[in-house]
Design a protein around this motif. Structure first.
Motif, short mmCIF file in Angstrom:
data_model
loop_
_atom_site.label_atom_id
_atom_site.label_comp_id
_atom_site.label_asym_id
_atom_site.label_seq_id
_atom_site.Cartn_x
_atom_site.Cartn_y
_atom_site.Cartn_z
N ASP A 36 0.86 -1.18 0.00
CA ASP A 36 0.00 0.00 0.00
C ASP A 36 0.90 1.23 0.00
O ASP A 36 1.76 1.36 0.88
CB ASP A 36 -0.88 0.03 1.25
CG ASP A 36 -1.93 -1.07 1.27
OD1 ASP A 36 -2.33 -1.54 0.19
OD2 ASP A 36 -2.36 -1.44 2.38
N LEU A 37 0.69 2.10 -0.97
CA LEU A 37 1.47 3.33 -1.08
C LEU A 37 0.62 4.49 -0.58
O LEU A 37 -0.54 4.64 -0.99
CB LEU A 37 1.88 3.57 -2.53
CG LEU A 37 2.62 4.86 -2.82
CD1 LEU A 37 4.03 4.85 -2.25
CD2 LEU A 37 2.70 5.11 -4.33
N PHE A 38 1.20 5.28 0.30
CA PHE A 38 0.54 6.48 0.80
C PHE A 38 1.39 7.68 0.45
O PHE A 38 2.62 7.64 0.54
CB PHE A 38 0.38 6.41 2.33
CG PHE A 38 -0.53 5.30 2.78
CD1 PHE A 38 -1.89 5.52 2.95
CD2 PHE A 38 -0.03 4.04 3.02
CE1 PHE A 38 -2.72 4.49 3.35
CE2 PHE A 38 -0.85 3.00 3.42
CZ PHE A 38 -2.22 3.22 3.59
N VAL A 48 6.26 9.98 0.97
CA VAL A 48 5.53 8.76 0.62
C VAL A 48 5.99 7.64 1.56
O VAL A 48 7.07 7.73 2.15
CB VAL A 48 5.77 8.31 -0.85
CG1 VAL A 48 5.21 9.31 -1.82
CG2 VAL A 48 7.22 7.99 -1.11
N CYS A 49 5.16 6.60 1.65
CA CYS A 49 5.58 5.39 2.34
C CYS A 49 4.87 4.20 1.71
O CYS A 49 3.84 4.35 1.06
CB CYS A 49 5.34 5.46 3.84
SG CYS A 49 3.62 5.38 4.33
N VAL A 50 5.45 3.02 1.91
CA VAL A 50 4.88 1.77 1.42
C VAL A 50 4.81 0.80 2.59
O VAL A 50 5.79 0.61 3.30
CB VAL A 50 5.74 1.15 0.29
CG1 VAL A 50 5.13 -0.16 -0.19
CG2 VAL A 50 5.92 2.13 -0.87
N VAL A 51 3.63 0.19 2.76
CA VAL A 51 3.41 -0.80 3.82
C VAL A 51 2.97 -2.10 3.16
O VAL A 51 2.11 -2.09 2.27
CB VAL A 51 2.34 -0.32 4.82
CG1 VAL A 51 2.08 -1.39 5.90
CG2 VAL A 51 2.75 1.00 5.46
N VAL A 52 3.58 -3.21 3.58
CA VAL A 52 3.21 -4.52 3.04
C VAL A 52 2.77 -5.44 4.17
O VAL A 52 3.29 -5.37 5.28
CB VAL A 52 4.37 -5.17 2.26
CG1 VAL A 52 4.78 -4.33 1.08
CG2 VAL A 52 5.55 -5.46 3.15
N PRO A 53 1.81 -6.33 3.87
CA PRO A 53 1.43 -7.34 4.86
C PRO A 53 2.51 -8.41 4.95
O PRO A 53 3.12 -8.75 3.93
CB PRO A 53 0.13 -7.91 4.30
CG PRO A 53 0.19 -7.66 2.83
CD PRO A 53 1.03 -6.42 2.64
N ARG A 57 -0.83 -11.07 11.54
CA ARG A 57 -0.57 -10.24 12.73
C ARG A 57 0.35 -9.06 12.46
O ARG A 57 0.34 -8.09 13.21
CB ARG A 57 0.06 -11.09 13.83
CG ARG A 57 -0.84 -12.19 14.34
CD ARG A 57 -0.15 -13.01 15.38
NE ARG A 57 0.43 -12.14 16.39
CZ ARG A 57 0.75 -12.52 17.61
NH1 ARG A 57 0.59 -13.75 17.97
NH2 ARG A 57 1.28 -11.67 18.46
N ASN A 58 1.18 -9.16 11.41
CA ASN A 58 2.24 -8.17 11.22
C ASN A 58 2.22 -7.55 9.83
O ASN A 58 1.98 -8.25 8.84
CB ASN A 58 3.61 -8.83 11.42
CG ASN A 58 3.75 -9.47 12.78
OD1 ASN A 58 3.60 -8.81 13.79
ND2 ASN A 58 4.01 -10.76 12.80
N CYS A 59 2.53 -6.28 9.79
CA CYS A 59 2.78 -5.60 8.52
C CYS A 59 4.15 -4.92 8.64
O CYS A 59 4.71 -4.82 9.74
CB CYS A 59 1.69 -4.58 8.20
SG CYS A 59 1.50 -3.24 9.41
N GLU A 60 4.70 -4.52 7.51
CA GLU A 60 6.02 -3.90 7.52
C GLU A 60 6.02 -2.62 6.73
O GLU A 60 5.54 -2.57 5.60
CB GLU A 60 7.07 -4.85 6.94
CG GLU A 60 8.47 -4.27 6.99
CD GLU A 60 9.56 -5.22 6.49
OE1 GLU A 60 10.67 -4.74 6.22
OE2 GLU A 60 9.29 -6.44 6.36
N TYR A 91 -3.80 -5.31 12.00
CA TYR A 91 -2.55 -5.92 12.44
C TYR A 91 -2.25 -5.56 13.89
O TYR A 91 -2.70 -4.53 14.39
CB TYR A 91 -1.37 -5.44 11.57
CG TYR A 91 -1.54 -5.81 10.11
CD1 TYR A 91 -1.27 -7.10 9.67
CD2 TYR A 91 -1.97 -4.87 9.18
CE1 TYR A 91 -1.44 -7.45 8.33
CE2 TYR A 91 -2.13 -5.21 7.84
CZ TYR A 91 -1.87 -6.50 7.43
OH TYR A 91 -2.03 -6.84 6.11
N GLN A 92 -1.45 -6.40 14.53
CA GLN A 92 -1.05 -6.13 15.91
C GLN A 92 0.28 -5.37 15.98
O GLN A 92 0.51 -4.60 16.89
CB GLN A 92 -0.92 -7.44 16.68
CG GLN A 92 -2.25 -8.14 16.87
CD GLN A 92 -2.09 -9.50 17.52
OE1 GLN A 92 -1.11 -10.20 17.28
NE2 GLN A 92 -3.05 -9.88 18.34
N THR A 93 1.16 -5.64 15.00
CA THR A 93 2.51 -5.09 15.06
C THR A 93 2.94 -4.58 13.69
O THR A 93 2.63 -5.20 12.67
CB THR A 93 3.52 -6.19 15.50
OG1 THR A 93 3.06 -6.76 16.73
CG2 THR A 93 4.91 -5.62 15.70
#
Length: 148
Positions: A36-38, A48-53, A57-60, A91-93
């Motif tokens: 996901d790009l924000f 900008v940032c990118v988050v991946v599952p 429980r966790n995403c990065e 997600y938890q973390t």
């Protein structure tokens, strides 16, 4: 006025900014399509940032970058606060991996992350050239985590 948008199409249009935080395009290509790009705007694009599952429980947080002339103005922190809130129901973390650079580690720690573990030789094993942050050559990846 500051606004943050989730970008779903043509993510590569932000490549110039993504390359500030991850300077090898083929590494970005590994996580950008599934991430996901924000984008943070304050009149114009600032960060900008990118988050991946990772799992249930966790995403990065794989990439976060602010144009150099706008660094130190709270845009990165605003993005981290936004995505932390955005993902807390799913997600938890949240994890983030970075080089062993005191200024960057202290930034993440000030955003609520704590050191978790180290991946030995990540930068020397995965990049086709030495990666430097200032005058520090990055070798190990330091992972930090934040409870959401």
């Amino acid at each position: 006025m500051m606004k943050i948008e989730k970008i779903t199409e043509n993510k590569k249009q932000f490549l110039d900014l993504l390359l500030l935080a991850d300077e090898q395009e083929d590494m970005i290509d590994k996580y950008l399509p599934g991430g996901d790009l924000f984008a943070l705007y304050d009149d114009d694009l600032k960060s900008v940032c990118v988050v991946v599952p990772i799992n249930s429980r966790n995403c990065e947080l794989k990439n976060i970058a602010t144009y150099e002339k706008y660094q130190g103005r709270g845009y990165g922190r605003a993005l981290i606060n936004f995505i932390s809130d955005f993902y807390k129901k799913d997600y938890q973390t949240m994890l983030v991996g970075t080089g062993e650079t005191p200024a960057i580690l202290s930034f993440y720690e000030s955003c609520g992350f704590e050191k978790s573990y180290r991946v030995k030789n990540f930068f020397t094993d995965n990049y086709d050239h030495p990666i430097f942050e200032g005058d520090i050559q990055l070798v190990d990846m330091i992972y930090l985590k934040k409870d959401l």
